[in-house]
Design a protein around this motif. Sequence first.
Motif, PDB file in Angstrom:
ATOM      1  N   THR A 105      18.507 -24.733  19.399  1.00  0.00           N
ATOM      2  CA  THR A 105      18.205 -24.504  20.814  1.00  0.00           C
ATOM      3  C   THR A 105      16.999 -25.372  21.232  1.00  0.00           C
ATOM      4  O   THR A 105      16.295 -25.900  20.378  1.00  0.00           O
ATOM      5  CB  THR A 105      17.983 -23.011  21.069  1.00  0.00           C
ATOM      6  N   CYS A 144      18.865 -19.928  19.313  1.00  0.00           N
ATOM      7  CA  CYS A 144      17.459 -19.531  19.106  1.00  0.00           C
ATOM      8  C   CYS A 144      17.308 -18.322  18.186  1.00  0.00           C
ATOM      9  O   CYS A 144      17.909 -17.282  18.386  1.00  0.00           O
ATOM     10  CB  CYS A 144      16.811 -19.235  20.454  1.00  0.00           C
ATOM     11  N   LEU A 145      16.444 -18.486  17.189  1.00  0.00           N
ATOM     12  CA  LEU A 145      16.173 -17.410  16.231  1.00  0.00           C
ATOM     13  C   LEU A 145      14.833 -16.736  16.514  1.00  0.00           C
ATOM     14  O   LEU A 145      14.353 -15.942  15.706  1.00  0.00           O
ATOM     15  CB  LEU A 145      16.207 -17.972  14.805  1.00  0.00           C
ATOM     16  N   ALA A 147      11.714 -17.956  16.876  1.00  0.00           N
ATOM     17  CA  ALA A 147      10.452 -18.447  16.303  1.00  0.00           C
ATOM     18  C   ALA A 147      10.115 -19.799  16.916  1.00  0.00           C
ATOM     19  O   ALA A 147       9.643 -20.709  16.240  1.00  0.00           O
ATOM     20  CB  ALA A 147      10.563 -18.543  14.784  1.00  0.00           C
ATOM     21  N   CYS A 148      10.351 -19.923  18.235  1.00  0.00           N
ATOM     22  CA  CYS A 148      10.217 -21.204  18.927  1.00  0.00           C
ATOM     23  C   CYS A 148       8.813 -21.794  18.785  1.00  0.00           C
ATOM     24  O   CYS A 148       8.655 -23.011  18.800  1.00  0.00           O
ATOM     25  CB  CYS A 148      10.546 -21.036  20.402  1.00  0.00           C
ATOM     26  N   MET A 153      12.765 -24.881  13.072  1.00  0.00           N
ATOM     27  CA  MET A 153      12.805 -23.906  11.988  1.00  0.00           C
ATOM     28  C   MET A 153      14.238 -23.649  11.558  1.00  0.00           C
ATOM     29  O   MET A 153      15.187 -23.971  12.271  1.00  0.00           O
ATOM     30  CB  MET A 153      12.125 -22.602  12.421  1.00  0.00           C
TER      31      MET A 153
HETATM   32  S1  FES Z   1      14.527 -22.551  19.866  1.00  0.00           S
HETATM   33 FE1  FES Z   1      13.772 -20.606  19.434  1.00  0.00          FE
HETATM   34  S2  FES Z   1      13.588 -20.594  17.294  1.00  0.00           S
HETATM   35 FE2  FES Z   1      14.479 -22.515  17.701  1.00  0.00          FE
END
Ligand code: FES
Length: 243
Positions: A105, A144-145, A147-148, A153
């Motif tokens: 993301t 997205c996980l 941890a932006c 990551m």
């Molecule tokens: S864009 Fe949110 S963790 Fe990668």
Amino acid sequence: MSVTTHPKVSTHRQPEPGNFAFTDEEWAEAEKHLAKYPPHHKASAVLPLLWICQRKLGGYLTHSAIEYVAQVLEMAPVRVHEVAHFYSMFNHEYPGQYFIQVCRTTPCMVRGADDLTEMLKRKLGVDLGEVTEDGLFSVREVECLGACCNAPMVQINDWYCEDLTPDRLEKVIDDLRAGRPVQRGSQAGRVTSEPATGPTTLTEVDEAGHPDYPFREGAEAEPAEVRIAREQAESGEQSGGDT
Ligand code: FES
């Protein structure tokens, strides 16, 4: 095992069809999740129960495990299948010992996620979704996980690997393959998501080592500037109240 919060749960210890069943330890864990919700909303525990199943099976879900969760939660099996197939955290085939999810993301993408994916494909000799011949690794791209701040990551099984470059991630792969311990979280040495140059706020700590911020336990609840503004408003100074 007696169950008080969700008495119906224990009636599904030997579910049919299928031969999947939780151990007593897994039941204890499941019941902790079930206890968070009213009995008539126990379907809310579907994600953590599926997660227990996936962990038990070594990283993926089977049809019988999904049916088992449906029986435990008294849900239509198709609803549990829908959940299990919607979230990228669930697999339906063995993903190898290390399941690598590359976040693609925007924040991770602009910080080099594509380079991570290309390095992994080249180094491991697999395409997305394939498992290496030694059964150790598979790679998938996900959204997205969360941890932006530490982009780019990846998630490896149930832990995060952050602040990556291709070289840093390559070292992680080498360490995993060699059975060496791997640093979790930031690979740049920073603590959680503090600024790369170190903390710029809450840098003072009290004698107990806690940050000296206004609302910490035992501190004056109301910051001085808030108290002054409130007192001015109450006395009419700020609004010129008696004119
Ligand atoms: S864009 Fe949110 S963790 Fe990668």
